[in-house]
Write a protein that holds these residues in place. Structure first.
Motif, PDB file in Angstrom:
ATOM      1  N   LYS A   1     -55.426  10.668  20.063  1.00 20.48           N
ATOM      2  CA  LYS A   1     -54.667  10.467  18.829  1.00 20.48           C
ATOM      3  C   LYS A   1     -53.217  10.936  18.964  1.00 20.48           C
ATOM      4  O   LYS A   1     -52.303  10.295  18.459  1.00 20.48           O
ATOM      5  CB  LYS A   1     -55.345  11.199  17.667  1.00 20.48           C
ATOM      6  N   ALA A   2     -52.998  12.079  19.596  1.00 23.43           N
ATOM      7  CA  ALA A   2     -51.650  12.634  19.669  1.00 23.43           C
ATOM      8  C   ALA A   2     -50.730  11.759  20.521  1.00 23.43           C
ATOM      9  O   ALA A   2     -49.585  11.511  20.150  1.00 23.43           O
ATOM     10  CB  ALA A   2     -51.687  14.061  20.206  1.00 23.43           C
ATOM     11  N   ILE A   3     -51.224  11.288  21.667  1.00 24.80           N
ATOM     12  CA  ILE A   3     -50.355  10.494  22.536  1.00 24.80           C
ATOM     13  C   ILE A   3     -50.067   9.131  21.913  1.00 24.80           C
ATOM     14  O   ILE A   3     -48.941   8.630  21.979  1.00 24.80           O
ATOM     15  CB  ILE A   3     -50.958  10.349  23.964  1.00 24.80           C
ATOM     16  N   TYR A   4     -51.072   8.522  21.250  1.00 23.51           N
ATOM     17  CA  TYR A   4     -50.786   7.261  20.567  1.00 23.51           C
ATOM     18  C   TYR A   4     -49.955   7.502  19.303  1.00 23.51           C
ATOM     19  O   TYR A   4     -49.112   6.683  18.947  1.00 23.51           O
ATOM     20  CB  TYR A   4     -52.086   6.518  20.229  1.00 23.51           C
ATOM     21  N   GLY A   5     -50.183   8.640  18.645  1.00 16.41           N
ATOM     22  CA  GLY A   5     -49.351   8.989  17.505  1.00 16.41           C
ATOM     23  C   GLY A   5     -47.920   9.265  17.895  1.00 16.41           C
ATOM     24  O   GLY A   5     -47.011   9.225  17.046  1.00 16.41           O
ATOM     25  N   ALA A   6     -47.683   9.538  19.184  1.00 18.19           N
ATOM     26  CA  ALA A   6     -46.318   9.759  19.671  1.00 18.19           C
ATOM     27  C   ALA A   6     -45.587   8.451  19.955  1.00 18.19           C
ATOM     28  O   ALA A   6     -44.352   8.455  20.113  1.00 18.19           O
ATOM     29  CB  ALA A   6     -46.348  10.616  20.940  1.00 18.19           C
ATOM     30  N   MET A   7     -46.304   7.330  20.027  1.00 16.07           N
ATOM     31  CA  MET A   7     -45.661   6.057  20.360  1.00 16.07           C
ATOM     32  C   MET A   7     -44.511   5.694  19.415  1.00 16.07           C
ATOM     33  O   MET A   7     -43.434   5.290  19.867  1.00 16.07           O
ATOM     34  CB  MET A   7     -46.702   4.936  20.390  1.00 16.07           C
ATOM     35  N   PRO A   8     -44.684   5.840  18.078  1.00 18.68           N
ATOM     36  CA  PRO A   8     -43.548   5.532  17.205  1.00 18.68           C
ATOM     37  C   PRO A   8     -42.346   6.437  17.452  1.00 18.68           C
ATOM     38  O   PRO A   8     -41.203   6.025  17.222  1.00 18.68           O
ATOM     39  CB  PRO A   8     -44.117   5.745  15.796  1.00 18.68           C
TER      40      PRO A   8
ATOM     41  N   LEU B   1     -43.324  12.235  25.737  1.00 16.36           N
ATOM     42  CA  LEU B   1     -44.509  11.910  26.542  1.00 16.36           C
ATOM     43  C   LEU B   1     -45.285  13.173  26.911  1.00 16.36           C
ATOM     44  O   LEU B   1     -46.507  13.244  26.738  1.00 16.36           O
ATOM     45  CB  LEU B   1     -44.088  11.159  27.809  1.00 16.36           C
ATOM     46  N   ILE B   2     -44.573  14.168  27.390  1.00 12.14           N
ATOM     47  CA  ILE B   2     -45.234  15.413  27.813  1.00 12.14           C
ATOM     48  C   ILE B   2     -45.872  16.117  26.616  1.00 12.14           C
ATOM     49  O   ILE B   2     -47.031  16.544  26.670  1.00 12.14           O
ATOM     50  CB  ILE B   2     -44.218  16.340  28.512  1.00 12.14           C
ATOM     51  N   SER B   3     -45.109  16.231  25.511  1.00 14.39           N
ATOM     52  CA  SER B   3     -45.642  16.964  24.355  1.00 14.39           C
ATOM     53  C   SER B   3     -46.793  16.219  23.696  1.00 14.39           C
ATOM     54  O   SER B   3     -47.735  16.838  23.183  1.00 14.39           O
ATOM     55  CB  SER B   3     -44.527  17.224  23.332  1.00 14.39           C
ATOM     56  N   GLY B   4     -46.758  14.883  23.725  1.00 14.93           N
ATOM     57  CA  GLY B   4     -47.873  14.119  23.178  1.00 14.93           C
ATOM     58  C   GLY B   4     -49.154  14.369  23.951  1.00 14.93           C
ATOM     59  O   GLY B   4     -50.236  14.534  23.368  1.00 14.93           O
ATOM     60  N   ARG B   5     -49.042  14.417  25.278  1.00 12.51           N
ATOM     61  CA  ARG B   5     -50.236  14.681  26.098  1.00 12.51           C
ATOM     62  C   ARG B   5     -50.720  16.126  25.919  1.00 12.51           C
ATOM     63  O   ARG B   5     -51.926  16.384  25.856  1.00 12.51           O
ATOM     64  CB  ARG B   5     -49.922  14.398  27.572  1.00 12.51           C
ATOM     65  N   LEU B   6     -49.774  17.055  25.837  1.00 10.13           N
ATOM     66  CA  LEU B   6     -50.154  18.451  25.622  1.00 10.13           C
ATOM     67  C   LEU B   6     -50.845  18.640  24.272  1.00 10.13           C
ATOM     68  O   LEU B   6     -51.770  19.451  24.140  1.00 10.13           O
ATOM     69  CB  LEU B   6     -48.921  19.352  25.706  1.00 10.13           C
ATOM     70  N   ALA B   7     -50.394  17.887  23.265  1.00 15.33           N
ATOM     71  CA  ALA B   7     -50.974  18.025  21.928  1.00 15.33           C
ATOM     72  C   ALA B   7     -52.425  17.574  21.891  1.00 15.33           C
ATOM     73  O   ALA B   7     -53.224  18.115  21.124  1.00 15.33           O
ATOM     74  CB  ALA B   7     -50.144  17.235  20.916  1.00 15.33           C
ATOM     75  N   ASP B   8     -52.782  16.578  22.693  1.00 17.84           N
ATOM     76  CA  ASP B   8     -54.183  16.160  22.757  1.00 17.84           C
ATOM     77  C   ASP B   8     -55.052  17.230  23.407  1.00 17.84           C
ATOM     78  O   ASP B   8     -56.256  17.287  23.179  1.00 17.84           O
ATOM     79  CB  ASP B   8     -54.314  14.847  23.534  1.00 17.84           C
ATOM     80  N   ARG B   9     -54.432  18.081  24.202  1.00 17.67           N
ATOM     81  CA  ARG B   9     -55.191  19.140  24.881  1.00 17.67           C
ATOM     82  C   ARG B   9     -55.195  20.448  24.096  1.00 17.67           C
ATOM     83  O   ARG B   9     -56.231  21.118  23.992  1.00 17.67           O
ATOM     84  CB  ARG B   9     -54.595  19.375  26.271  1.00 17.67           C
ATOM     85  N   TYR B  10     -54.046  20.825  23.532  1.00 13.49           N
ATOM     86  CA  TYR B  10     -53.921  22.138  22.912  1.00 13.49           C
ATOM     87  C   TYR B  10     -53.801  22.107  21.385  1.00 13.49           C
ATOM     88  O   TYR B  10     -53.610  23.158  20.786  1.00 13.49           O
ATOM     89  CB  TYR B  10     -52.699  22.867  23.475  1.00 13.49           C
ATOM     90  N   THR B  11     -53.883  20.947  20.782  1.00 12.05           N
ATOM     91  CA  THR B  11     -53.704  20.705  19.349  1.00 12.05           C
ATOM     92  C   THR B  11     -52.225  20.583  19.002  1.00 12.05           C
ATOM     93  O   THR B  11     -51.391  21.320  19.518  1.00 12.05           O
ATOM     94  CB  THR B  11     -54.361  21.763  18.425  1.00 12.05           C
ATOM     95  N   PRO B  12     -51.895  19.640  18.113  1.00 13.24           N
ATOM     96  CA  PRO B  12     -50.490  19.314  17.829  1.00 13.24           C
ATOM     97  C   PRO B  12     -49.653  20.467  17.285  1.00 13.24           C
ATOM     98  O   PRO B  12     -48.496  20.634  17.672  1.00 13.24           O
ATOM     99  CB  PRO B  12     -50.601  18.173  16.815  1.00 13.24           C
ATOM    100  N   TRP B  13     -50.223  21.288  16.356  1.00 15.13           N
ATOM    101  CA  TRP B  13     -49.366  22.290  15.719  1.00 15.13           C
ATOM    102  C   TRP B  13     -48.832  23.305  16.724  1.00 15.13           C
ATOM    103  O   TRP B  13     -47.691  23.780  16.589  1.00 15.13           O
ATOM    104  CB  TRP B  13     -50.099  22.988  14.575  1.00 15.13           C
ATOM    105  N   LYS B  14     -49.604  23.635  17.737  1.00 14.29           N
ATOM    106  CA  LYS B  14     -49.144  24.611  18.731  1.00 14.29           C
ATOM    107  C   LYS B  14     -47.966  24.065  19.540  1.00 14.29           C
ATOM    108  O   LYS B  14     -47.022  24.801  19.863  1.00 14.29           O
ATOM    109  CB  LYS B  14     -50.297  24.985  19.672  1.00 14.29           C
ATOM    110  N   VAL B  15     -48.011  22.796  19.866  1.00  9.00           N
ATOM    111  CA  VAL B  15     -46.927  22.190  20.640  1.00  9.00           C
ATOM    112  C   VAL B  15     -45.658  22.095  19.795  1.00  9.00           C
ATOM    113  O   VAL B  15     -44.548  22.369  20.274  1.00  9.00           O
ATOM    114  CB  VAL B  15     -47.349  20.807  21.172  1.00  9.00           C
ATOM    115  N   VAL B  16     -45.796  21.694  18.533  1.00  7.58           N
ATOM    116  CA  VAL B  16     -44.631  21.625  17.643  1.00  7.58           C
ATOM    117  C   VAL B  16     -44.031  23.017  17.454  1.00  7.58           C
ATOM    118  O   VAL B  16     -42.802  23.196  17.496  1.00  7.58           O
ATOM    119  CB  VAL B  16     -45.021  21.014  16.281  1.00  7.58           C
ATOM    120  N   PHE B  17     -44.868  24.013  17.253  1.00  5.40           N
ATOM    121  CA  PHE B  17     -44.394  25.392  17.093  1.00  5.40           C
ATOM    122  C   PHE B  17     -43.636  25.854  18.336  1.00  5.40           C
ATOM    123  O   PHE B  17     -42.530  26.407  18.242  1.00  5.40           O
ATOM    124  CB  PHE B  17     -45.586  26.310  16.832  1.00  5.40           C
ATOM    125  N   ALA B  18     -44.218  25.626  19.521  1.00  7.03           N
ATOM    126  CA  ALA B  18     -43.572  26.047  20.761  1.00  7.03           C
ATOM    127  C   ALA B  18     -42.242  25.328  20.964  1.00  7.03           C
ATOM    128  O   ALA B  18     -41.252  25.934  21.408  1.00  7.03           O
ATOM    129  CB  ALA B  18     -44.503  25.783  21.947  1.00  7.03           C
TER     130      ALA B  18
END
Length: 448
Positions: A163-170, A308-325
């Motif tokens: 979901k996160a990587i496809y949600g990153a497409m837009p 691209l990197i953050s979208g893939r990381l978000a699928d692994r670590y959950t989106p809010w943690k990546v946005v926060f970092a």
């Protein structure tokens, strides 16, 4: 509770997925193209507002005042965005994501192309800037429903663990729009000054017409969101008819506030390092227009990689943690970027602009899936659209605020650094708050 429910997706959402890879690719490309067009339109307006609109639409004013007025017409579109979010959010939750997105892209394309056909102040006087502001307002209305709908189409079609990587497409629409707009504007600025101010500035706007044709073709070929179809079937079976905005305000006003806080960087931060930086680099630092535009294009490439990197990381670590970092990292980089801008070295200033834009891609990539997690499917379009565009409205005034602060405090680059740190600090706080909300709801997955 399944993994996806723990990450913020209801059982109804999960049951709706029947993944067709070809359909998923069409949705992803359609979402990308639509938001690319949205950002292209916004960037060319912002860049040309910084470069030429003061002389062709506000020639009777002092150049600084004329530039401020040009930036204010830029901000008019952001004022319209929350209203557009309400209108198109309601339509998206009532008649569907697909129909609404076709409508938004048609309005965006026609309004942008029409700017390229406008007579200037020297031809029709005060009517010229008034018409410019009207078209900008219409553009803002449609943009109010574009990004949120594109994100939902991508996320709601995506398989559970992507979901996160496809949600990153837009979000890739931002670097694509930046590269396209900066490249085209850079080419037309190579024209002799007289030709650029006479007709060259119109070319980037007129290109919106053929782009619109391609976008409509792609959007007609995609299927409706399975989550929306499932929600409508459930509503019909229960013989219920909800008003999405009322449901949203009743159940999720706190989530809306968190989205507004978090999403401020998506407009304010970007336009600080694009629209305002173009003006600052050319007018204050004396950089050639093509150098600043090349810096924004380089930043767009870095941004794409970050998304691209953050979208893939978000699928692994959950989106809010990546946005926060990403927000925290950007705050830490604010001072070094400011020192680079004020160094007096053209190449360092250009690198600062590129790096600033690139950093924004880290929190930007996962926000589509993160914001979607917060809202129930029956009012999700309204929730994402209204709150995201309220943040967009505030962020749209950042170039004008920066220019006013610069006029009051001299030509210090610390105006950029301070605003950048404040905006991204709010992003980090908002993302952390979303993590607490999801955890409190029992919908967040802690990484083992």
């Amino acid at each position: 509770m399944s993994v996806e429910q723990q990450k913020g997706w209801s059982a109804a959402d999960e049951d709706a997925f029947t993944v067709d890879e070809r359909e998923l690719r069409r949705v992803a490309i359609s979402s990308l193209l639509g938001t690319s067009m949205e950002w292209y339109d916004y960037f060319i307006y912002g860049i040309l507002a910084a470069l030429v609109f003061n002389s062709i639409f506000f020639p009777e004013f002092d150049p600084v005042v004329g530039t401020v007025l040009a930036f204010l017409t830029f901000a008019v579109g952001f004022v319209a965005r929350p209203l557009g979010g309400m209108v198109f959010g309601h339509l998206g939750d009532r008649i569907g994501r697909k129909k609404t997105l076709i409508l938004t892209i048609v309005i965006i394309g026609l309004a942008t192309g029409a700017v390229g056909l406008l007579p200037t102040y020297h031809r029709i006087g005060l009517a010229a800037p008034i018409l410019l502001a009207v078209l900008r307002f219409i553009q803002g209305l449609s943009v109010g429903g574009e990004w949120s709908g594109a994100v939902l189409m991508a996320v709601e079609h995506a398989p559970p663990r992507k979901k996160a990587i496809y949600g990153a497409m837009p979000q890739f629409g931002s670097p694509v729009g930046t590269i396209a707009s900066s490249g085209i504007v850079a080419l037309v600025t190579l024209l002799p000054a007289g030709q650029f101010e006479t007709w060259g500035w119109r070319v980037p706007f007129l290109l919106a017409f053929p782009m619109l044709g391609v976008a409509i073709y792609l959007r007609l070929r995609v299927e409706e969101s399975p989550v929306f179809v499932s929600a409508k079937l459930e509503e019909t079976a229960k013989e219920e008819r909800h008003i999405p905005v009322i449901e949203l305000l009743r159940h999720a006003w706190g989530q809306m506030l968190l989205v507004v806080m978090t999403a401020l960087f998506a407009s304010g931060g970007f336009f600080l390092f694009t629209t305002y930086a173009v003006n600052y680099g050319t007018k204050v630092l004396g950089m050639a227009s093509w150098v600043v535009l090349l810096a924004t294009m380089g930043g767009a490439v870095l941004e794409a990689g970050s998304i691209l990197i953050s979208g893939r990381l978000a699928d692994r670590y959950t989106p809010w943690k990546v946005v926060f970092a990403g927000g925290v990292l950007a705050v830490l980089c604010a001072a070094p970027l400011t020192l680079m801008l004020g160094s007096g070295q053209v190449w360092l200033a250009a690198l600062a602009i590129a790096l600033g834009i690139g950093l924004l891609g880290i929190p930007y990539g996962p926000i589509g899936s993160l914001f979607s997690q917060l809202f129930d499917g029956r009012y999700r379009y309204s929730g994402v659209a209204i709150s995201y565009n309220l943040a967009g409205m505030v962020g749209g005034f950042v170039p004008s605020i920066a220019l006013a602060l610069q006029a009051g405090r001299g030509d210090t680059p610390w105006v950029i650094g301070l605003l950048f740190a404040v905006i991204l600090g709010l992003t980090a706080l908002g993302a952390f708050g979303m993590g607490r909300v999801l955890r409190a709801q029992g919908r967040h997955r802690e990484v083992e």
